[in-house]
Motif scaffolding. Structure first.
Motif, PDB file in Angstrom:
ATOM      1  N   PHE A   1       0.881  -1.173   0.000  1.00  0.00           N
ATOM      2  CA  PHE A   1       0.000   0.000   0.000  1.00  0.00           C
ATOM      3  C   PHE A   1       0.916   1.219   0.000  1.00  0.00           C
ATOM      4  O   PHE A   1       1.788   1.338   0.861  1.00  0.00           O
ATOM      5  CB  PHE A   1      -0.874  -0.044   1.254  1.00  0.00           C
ATOM      6  CG  PHE A   1      -1.908   1.040   1.389  1.00  0.00           C
ATOM      7  CD1 PHE A   1      -2.530   1.602   0.283  1.00  0.00           C
ATOM      8  CD2 PHE A   1      -2.295   1.478   2.655  1.00  0.00           C
ATOM      9  CE1 PHE A   1      -3.504   2.581   0.430  1.00  0.00           C
ATOM     10  CE2 PHE A   1      -3.275   2.460   2.812  1.00  0.00           C
ATOM     11  CZ  PHE A   1      -3.874   3.007   1.697  1.00  0.00           C
ATOM     12  N   SER A   2       0.752   2.090  -0.979  1.00  0.00           N
ATOM     13  CA  SER A   2       1.647   3.234  -1.088  1.00  0.00           C
ATOM     14  C   SER A   2       0.886   4.441  -1.626  1.00  0.00           C
ATOM     15  O   SER A   2      -0.198   4.296  -2.192  1.00  0.00           O
ATOM     16  CB  SER A   2       2.801   2.893  -2.026  1.00  0.00           C
ATOM     17  OG  SER A   2       3.769   3.911  -1.977  1.00  0.00           O
TER      18      SER A   2
ATOM     19  N   LEU B   1      -1.930  -3.279  -8.740  1.00  0.00           N
ATOM     20  CA  LEU B   1      -3.271  -3.683  -9.184  1.00  0.00           C
ATOM     21  C   LEU B   1      -4.248  -2.512  -9.293  1.00  0.00           C
ATOM     22  O   LEU B   1      -4.883  -2.332 -10.324  1.00  0.00           O
ATOM     23  CB  LEU B   1      -3.859  -4.706  -8.197  1.00  0.00           C
ATOM     24  CG  LEU B   1      -3.168  -6.060  -8.108  1.00  0.00           C
ATOM     25  CD1 LEU B   1      -3.856  -6.903  -7.035  1.00  0.00           C
ATOM     26  CD2 LEU B   1      -3.189  -6.775  -9.448  1.00  0.00           C
ATOM     27  N   TYR B   2      -4.400  -1.766  -8.220  1.00  0.00           N
ATOM     28  CA  TYR B   2      -5.459  -0.759  -8.158  1.00  0.00           C
ATOM     29  C   TYR B   2      -4.900   0.576  -7.672  1.00  0.00           C
ATOM     30  O   TYR B   2      -4.082   0.611  -6.764  1.00  0.00           O
ATOM     31  CB  TYR B   2      -6.551  -1.198  -7.177  1.00  0.00           C
ATOM     32  CG  TYR B   2      -7.182  -2.518  -7.535  1.00  0.00           C
ATOM     33  CD1 TYR B   2      -8.003  -2.624  -8.650  1.00  0.00           C
ATOM     34  CD2 TYR B   2      -6.959  -3.654  -6.758  1.00  0.00           C
ATOM     35  CE1 TYR B   2      -8.598  -3.828  -8.995  1.00  0.00           C
ATOM     36  CE2 TYR B   2      -7.550  -4.871  -7.093  1.00  0.00           C
ATOM     37  CZ  TYR B   2      -8.364  -4.953  -8.208  1.00  0.00           C
ATOM     38  OH  TYR B   2      -8.937  -6.143  -8.538  1.00  0.00           O
ATOM     39  N   LEU B   3      -5.379   1.659  -8.281  1.00  0.00           N
ATOM     40  CA  LEU B   3      -5.011   2.999  -7.832  1.00  0.00           C
ATOM     41  C   LEU B   3      -6.258   3.802  -7.462  1.00  0.00           C
ATOM     42  O   LEU B   3      -7.321   3.617  -8.058  1.00  0.00           O
ATOM     43  CB  LEU B   3      -4.273   3.777  -8.942  1.00  0.00           C
ATOM     44  CG  LEU B   3      -2.940   3.265  -9.462  1.00  0.00           C
ATOM     45  CD1 LEU B   3      -2.307   4.340 -10.363  1.00  0.00           C
ATOM     46  CD2 LEU B   3      -1.976   2.897  -8.351  1.00  0.00           C
ATOM     47  N   SER B   4      -6.101   4.699  -6.494  1.00  0.00           N
ATOM     48  CA  SER B   4      -7.089   5.748  -6.240  1.00  0.00           C
ATOM     49  C   SER B   4      -6.491   7.064  -6.724  1.00  0.00           C
ATOM     50  O   SER B   4      -5.271   7.211  -6.769  1.00  0.00           O
ATOM     51  CB  SER B   4      -7.416   5.830  -4.755  1.00  0.00           C
ATOM     52  OG  SER B   4      -6.292   6.288  -4.031  1.00  0.00           O
ATOM     53  N   VAL B   5      -7.359   8.000  -7.086  1.00  0.00           N
ATOM     54  CA  VAL B   5      -6.899   9.270  -7.642  1.00  0.00           C
ATOM     55  C   VAL B   5      -7.620  10.427  -6.977  1.00  0.00           C
ATOM     56  O   VAL B   5      -8.852  10.480  -7.001  1.00  0.00           O
ATOM     57  CB  VAL B   5      -7.216   9.362  -9.152  1.00  0.00           C
ATOM     58  CG1 VAL B   5      -6.686  10.678  -9.717  1.00  0.00           C
ATOM     59  CG2 VAL B   5      -6.650   8.183  -9.897  1.00  0.00           C
TER      60      VAL B   5
ATOM     61  N   LEU C   1      -5.932  -0.507 -12.570  1.00  0.00           N
ATOM     62  CA  LEU C   1      -7.232   0.143 -12.704  1.00  0.00           C
ATOM     63  C   LEU C   1      -7.338   1.288 -11.701  1.00  0.00           C
ATOM     64  O   LEU C   1      -6.966   1.133 -10.535  1.00  0.00           O
ATOM     65  CB  LEU C   1      -8.354  -0.864 -12.441  1.00  0.00           C
ATOM     66  CG  LEU C   1      -8.508  -1.974 -13.479  1.00  0.00           C
ATOM     67  CD1 LEU C   1      -9.605  -2.949 -13.047  1.00  0.00           C
ATOM     68  CD2 LEU C   1      -8.832  -1.400 -14.857  1.00  0.00           C
ATOM     69  N   LEU C   2      -7.868   2.421 -12.173  1.00  0.00           N
ATOM     70  CA  LEU C   2      -8.151   3.552 -11.289  1.00  0.00           C
ATOM     71  C   LEU C   2      -9.568   3.353 -10.771  1.00  0.00           C
ATOM     72  O   LEU C   2     -10.530   3.578 -11.486  1.00  0.00           O
ATOM     73  CB  LEU C   2      -8.036   4.867 -12.066  1.00  0.00           C
ATOM     74  CG  LEU C   2      -6.690   5.082 -12.771  1.00  0.00           C
ATOM     75  CD1 LEU C   2      -6.689   6.350 -13.609  1.00  0.00           C
ATOM     76  CD2 LEU C   2      -5.556   5.154 -11.765  1.00  0.00           C
ATOM     77  N   VAL C   3      -9.697   2.848  -9.550  1.00  0.00           N
ATOM     78  CA  VAL C   3     -10.987   2.318  -9.100  1.00  0.00           C
ATOM     79  C   VAL C   3     -11.790   3.251  -8.195  1.00  0.00           C
ATOM     80  O   VAL C   3     -12.968   3.013  -7.955  1.00  0.00           O
ATOM     81  CB  VAL C   3     -10.815   0.966  -8.369  1.00  0.00           C
ATOM     82  CG1 VAL C   3     -10.339  -0.091  -9.340  1.00  0.00           C
ATOM     83  CG2 VAL C   3      -9.883   1.084  -7.181  1.00  0.00           C
ATOM     84  N   THR C   4     -11.170   4.298  -7.676  1.00  0.00           N
ATOM     85  CA  THR C   4     -11.912   5.199  -6.802  1.00  0.00           C
ATOM     86  C   THR C   4     -11.218   6.552  -6.837  1.00  0.00           C
ATOM     87  O   THR C   4     -10.018   6.624  -7.135  1.00  0.00           O
ATOM     88  CB  THR C   4     -12.020   4.618  -5.364  1.00  0.00           C
ATOM     89  OG1 THR C   4     -12.892   5.421  -4.581  1.00  0.00           O
ATOM     90  CG2 THR C   4     -10.671   4.503  -4.681  1.00  0.00           C
TER      91      THR C   4
ATOM     92  N   ALA D   1      -2.977   6.792  -4.612  1.00  0.00           N
ATOM     93  CA  ALA D   1      -2.591   5.740  -3.681  1.00  0.00           C
ATOM     94  C   ALA D   1      -2.767   4.438  -4.441  1.00  0.00           C
ATOM     95  O   ALA D   1      -3.561   4.364  -5.391  1.00  0.00           O
ATOM     96  CB  ALA D   1      -3.449   5.765  -2.425  1.00  0.00           C
ATOM     97  N   GLY D   2      -2.028   3.417  -4.059  1.00  0.00           N
ATOM     98  CA  GLY D   2      -2.094   2.167  -4.818  1.00  0.00           C
ATOM     99  C   GLY D   2      -2.019   0.948  -3.935  1.00  0.00           C
ATOM    100  O   GLY D   2      -1.437   0.976  -2.848  1.00  0.00           O
ATOM    101  N   ILE D   3      -2.645  -0.110  -4.448  1.00  0.00           N
ATOM    102  CA  ILE D   3      -2.594  -1.415  -3.789  1.00  0.00           C
ATOM    103  C   ILE D   3      -1.953  -2.398  -4.763  1.00  0.00           C
ATOM    104  O   ILE D   3      -2.319  -2.444  -5.935  1.00  0.00           O
ATOM    105  CB  ILE D   3      -4.011  -1.904  -3.427  1.00  0.00           C
ATOM    106  CG1 ILE D   3      -4.656  -0.978  -2.398  1.00  0.00           C
ATOM    107  CG2 ILE D   3      -3.982  -3.338  -2.910  1.00  0.00           C
ATOM    108  CD1 ILE D   3      -6.091  -1.364  -2.043  1.00  0.00           C
TER     109      ILE D   3
ATOM    110  N   LEU E   1      -0.098  -6.551  -5.094  1.00  0.00           N
ATOM    111  CA  LEU E   1      -0.068  -7.890  -4.512  1.00  0.00           C
ATOM    112  C   LEU E   1       1.380  -8.373  -4.442  1.00  0.00           C
ATOM    113  O   LEU E   1       2.082  -8.388  -5.451  1.00  0.00           O
ATOM    114  CB  LEU E   1      -0.902  -8.820  -5.402  1.00  0.00           C
ATOM    115  CG  LEU E   1      -1.160 -10.228  -4.898  1.00  0.00           C
ATOM    116  CD1 LEU E   1      -1.922 -10.199  -3.580  1.00  0.00           C
ATOM    117  CD2 LEU E   1      -1.960 -10.999  -5.957  1.00  0.00           C
TER     118      LEU E   1
END
Lengths: 350, 350
Positions: free
Chosen positions: A67-68, A104-108, A138-141, A160-162, A164
């Motif tokens: 998580f970063s 895997l997933y990013l927030s923006v 994927l930019l998911v939120t 921010a990103g998640i 695996l």
């Protein structure tokens, strides 16, 4: 040249915290370290922050996640080789990759200044989308805020990103060992000088493009090949010298670099010389430092060089016992201590 | 009063996107919806964003996670009942809770303006740490940037959060059903009016304090009690009316509210009246709307009222078949359409 005494780096830093925030507090140098050590880390104290890596390693059920996060305030928004949008995606992808994770997933989060041209926003958003596609994330939120004209600067982005973590290795500064080789995947200093050129309207002999790029594939190839990676770190703000200082302090070991082995593009080198910058402190956005056993260095370099983003990979140094500091060996047999700068040569570089 | 024709809300919105970003783009109203629908969602199109909830629901291994983020640009930084630091923690905790998740980890990005007093930063950081402790979340990773004086406004905070979803319910606007009761856990409008009072130096008859608070315990109690929660949403920017408009549009159902049942503190009501604000559009920071079957409404209200943050919980409306819009029934038998505002009555409220 005599090396300064080691206590300077071992003892509590002698600077007093100024009463107000300075630009230098954002520079990745000593003032920033002081701010983190004096104000932020004590308030939020927990083992994840204490690991002081590019992201946190979280165990959730049968998964290990990285998580970063990073804010991007680069000025100007567009420059040769990149823009704030691609940086905001690649930067957080890279922080996850430095933890050994598959992003895997990013927030923006967007903080827009009233009056920003909609066309600029659209261009940045398109660049983010393209960068995300390239990285398979994927930019998911997300979230959008607007502040009054004069209370922002066009556009700030936070991602921010998640990711695996599938490797059993615990990659981080605490794993760095005496005898480790230090590799880099290519030439240093291009990002900082590209932004500088754009900001000041400078033209150099050769064109200088930012190295802005995602490093997750390179990391994945190193992990798949089974190298025993001890630490990975992307030398962004503060450049190679600042980041190595942090790692030396965390690992409590001495780092020795060979100046002649550090790859640098001649155009970047001459731009730095003309402007009085030390390229070892200039930001990169597509480079990583790799710590692994010396016996694996040659094979790892071959692996890196087989990828377009690692063609000019090189070993630039080694880890030794000794005071936690970074020593540069120059070609003529002299040495220089690469200390933390108090601030940053180039504010708002990322 | 005649209701406007339903096509206004069903068809593509008739506003043209202005050429520059306006403050109203950050307001949670129609302009913001246009910006999201025209620019951001098409660029990043994926099923997670399409769910249009407060956070993304991610399946990773044997775990289901919620991932959410928000930037905080509230002005002023401190106000009765809270500050930007506690808001930045509670706000993201609440977004995770609205997904039915137990909040676990937060990331923190600080964008500081050169010249910010260090004492202010320390006060905000201490408030964040205290808020995180209260919520049982850890701030595990972070980033600090500094921008030049005049390019920011003291301090912006971005938090992203990860939570664990343990319920089998898929909570979100798509689950809202005809016949659902709509509950709220207490009085509306306090946050917006508290910030307004602080900003403009106003004193009202009664003291008005922001309702800034974490909602994860309330959600946890509702889930533990086994209520069939269809949707949860915290009515922050744009207030109850804007958030219900979004949900009506996503669920493609009509929402009917009874004005007399909507709890409001008399001091907030009179402040709104004096200043010409409609409290239904004023931001809350410790309230949530709960959609669940009407048959469970009384028991859920009893559950809410047993918690300090739900003492004044009430049912404020129901979900009906009909055009996706929000109708307010006034005490004298008249009705009013609660449309999306084009912007926001109070910029930079969160």
């Amino acid at each position: 040249m005599t090396d300064p005494p080691a206590f300077e780096l071992n003892c509590p830093l002698p600077f007093e915290q100024p009463e107000r925030v300075l630009l230098a507090h954002g520079g990745g140098g000593r003032l920033m370290q002081n701010l983190l050590q004096d104000t932020l880390f004590p308030a939020f104290a927990n083992p994840f922050l204490a690991a002081a890596h590019d992201g946190a390693r979280l165990v959730l059920g049968n998964q290990v996640l990285a998580f970063s996060c990073d804010s991007y305030v680069v000025h100007p928004l567009f420059f040769a080789g990149g823009d704030i949008g691609s940086m905001a995606v690649f930067g957080t992808v890279n922080d996850l990759a430095m933890c050994g994770a598959k992003p895997l997933y990013l927030s923006v989060g967007l903080i827009l200044e009233e009056g920003l041209e909609m066309a600029v926003l659209q261009r940045v958003v398109a660049s983010m989308a393209e960068a995300a596609k390239r990285c398979g994330v994927l930019l998911v939120t997300g979230d959008t805020k607007v502040v009054e004209k004069g209370k922002g600067d066009g556009l700030f982005i936070h991602t921010a990103g998640i990711g695996l973590i599938e490797t059993a290795l615990e990659i981080g500064p605490q794993q760095v060992k005496v005898g480790d080789a230090i590799l880099i995947n290519g030439e240093i200093g291009a990002h900082g000088m590209a932004v500088m050129a754009e900001r000041e309207g400078l033209a150099f002999e050769g064109p200088i493009k930012s190295d802005c790029a995602p490093l997750h594939e390179l990391v994945s190839e190193l992990l798949t090949a089974g190298f025993e990676l001890h630490c990975l770190r992307d030398p962004t703000r503060g450049g190679v010298a600042s980041v190595l200082n942090e790692i030396a302090a965390q690992a409590e070991l001495q780092i020795e670099l060979k100046a002649a082995q550090i790859p640098i593009d001649p155009a970047v080198a001459s731009a730095c010389e003309i402007l009085g910058f030390d390229p070892l402190y200039v930001a990169n956005e597509g480079k990583m430092l790799i710590f692994l056993p010396q016996a694996q260095a040659e094979a790892a370099l071959a692996c890196l060089r087989s990828h377009p983003l690692g063609r000019n990979a090189a070993q630039i140094g080694v880890v030794q016992t000794g005071a936690p500091r970074v020593i540069l060996h120059n070609p003529y047999g002299t040495t220089r201590l690469l200390d933390l700068l108090s601030g940053e040569q180039l504010p708002r570089i990322c």
